[in-house]
Write a protein that holds these residues in place. Structure first.
Motif: not given
Length: 301
Positions: A162-172
């Motif tokens: 997130e510090k470089i603008g990348i968001k994440s969606k984590i699927e388990s």
């Protein structure tokens, strides 16, 4: 994990193999509750915690994006928050496992992305994303099997990105059924483990195979022929000195040029054995019990 620790501490389970690893705090709890009835055998795994990038489609097919992610990850923070500060951080090959075939840690820890000070790394990562056409970042899909330390590792790395603008969606994913889902390749990032082999060249082999790394490695190989050429020369060399030099050069390439499957932390994995278990000798490293003769193991009541 709490169930495993409780079973081990009470003696309901008397032998814990190397994977998944117990953390130092869990080892301490077991020792306190077992009251001197267990032996802790130092060991470590022949596999790290990996981060795998899906290179088959945008944005992960762009080497600048991959490099930006490598730079933004704080392996030291990951080791502290997930593995309680244990393990060997960030090396392409574990120096404990591969000896002088592994690039010395002193060299690795001076490289961008692997040094402790992340200030310059974050700035360079943002610059690379802008050059790749993503000045405001983007969102990535993770698919991660819910076993060992995979989900916690993904969560820590997601926060770092997130510090470089990348968001994440984590699927388990289910630990077993999730393997087939991963092979479909409908993801950008994945946190995982996996056996690497007992020789440096075997440990590097998955990078050289088009069907390696969940069968999704072909695209990366197509744009990294220099790596493939170096690997093939090392494998076929009859001169150990030359082969070792090539293996060092291969590691430098993966650490500084391009990589789609990078080790984050090589995991310490102490073996817990109740003292009633006799004649059991775990391997110094590994994640399996190959070569151990359990027919001579017995239980002293």
């Amino acid at each position: 994990r709490a169930t495993q620790v409780a079973a081990m501490a009470s003696g309901r389970v008397m032998l814990k193999m190397q994977w998944p690893a117990f953390y130092p705090s869990e080892i301490k709890l077991i020792q306190e509750q077992a009251r001197g009835k267990v032996t802790i055998v130092p060991s470590y795994q022949n596999s790290p915690q990996w981060l795998t990038m899906q290179t088959g489609f945008p944005p992960m097919d762009n080497p600048k994006v991959r490099r930006a992610i490598l730079l933004a990850i704080d392996r030291w923070d990951l080791a502290e928050r997930v593995f309680e500060g244990t393990g060997e951080v960030g090396t392409q090959l574990d120096t404990r496992l591969y000896g002088d075939w592994a690039l010395p840690k002193e060299e690795v820890y001076k490289l961008p992305g692997y040094r402790k000070d992340k200030t310059a790394d974050i700035a360079e990562a943002k610059k690379l994303l802008a050059e790749a056409g993503y000045p405001s970042g983007f969102e990535l899909i993770w698919q991660v099997r819910n076993t060992a330390e995979y989900i916690p590792s993904a969560m820590v790395i997601a926060a770092q990105l997130e510090k470089i603008g990348i968001k994440s969606k984590i699927e388990s994913l289910d630990p077993s059924a999730g393997i087939q889902i991963l092979r479909q390749g409908k993801w950008h990032l994945n946190a995982q483990g996996g056996w690497t082999g007992y020789h440096a060249l075997k440990g590097l082999e998955p990078f050289s195979q088009s069907d390696g790394i969940w069968g999704l490695n072909g695209k990366w190989i197509d744009s990294n022929k220099q790596f493939v050429d170096m690997y093939n020369k090392a494998v076929t060399s009859l001169d150990e000195v030359e082969a070792k030099k090539l293996v060092w050069d291969i590691q430098r390439y993966l650490l500084t040029v391009d990589v789609a499957h990078l080790p984050l932390v090589w995991i310490d994995s102490p073996v817990v054995v109740w003292n009633q278990v006799k004649s059991y000798y775990p391997s110094v490293y590994g994640m399996n019990q190959g070569g151990l003769d359990h027919t001579i193991v017995w239980l002293d009541q």
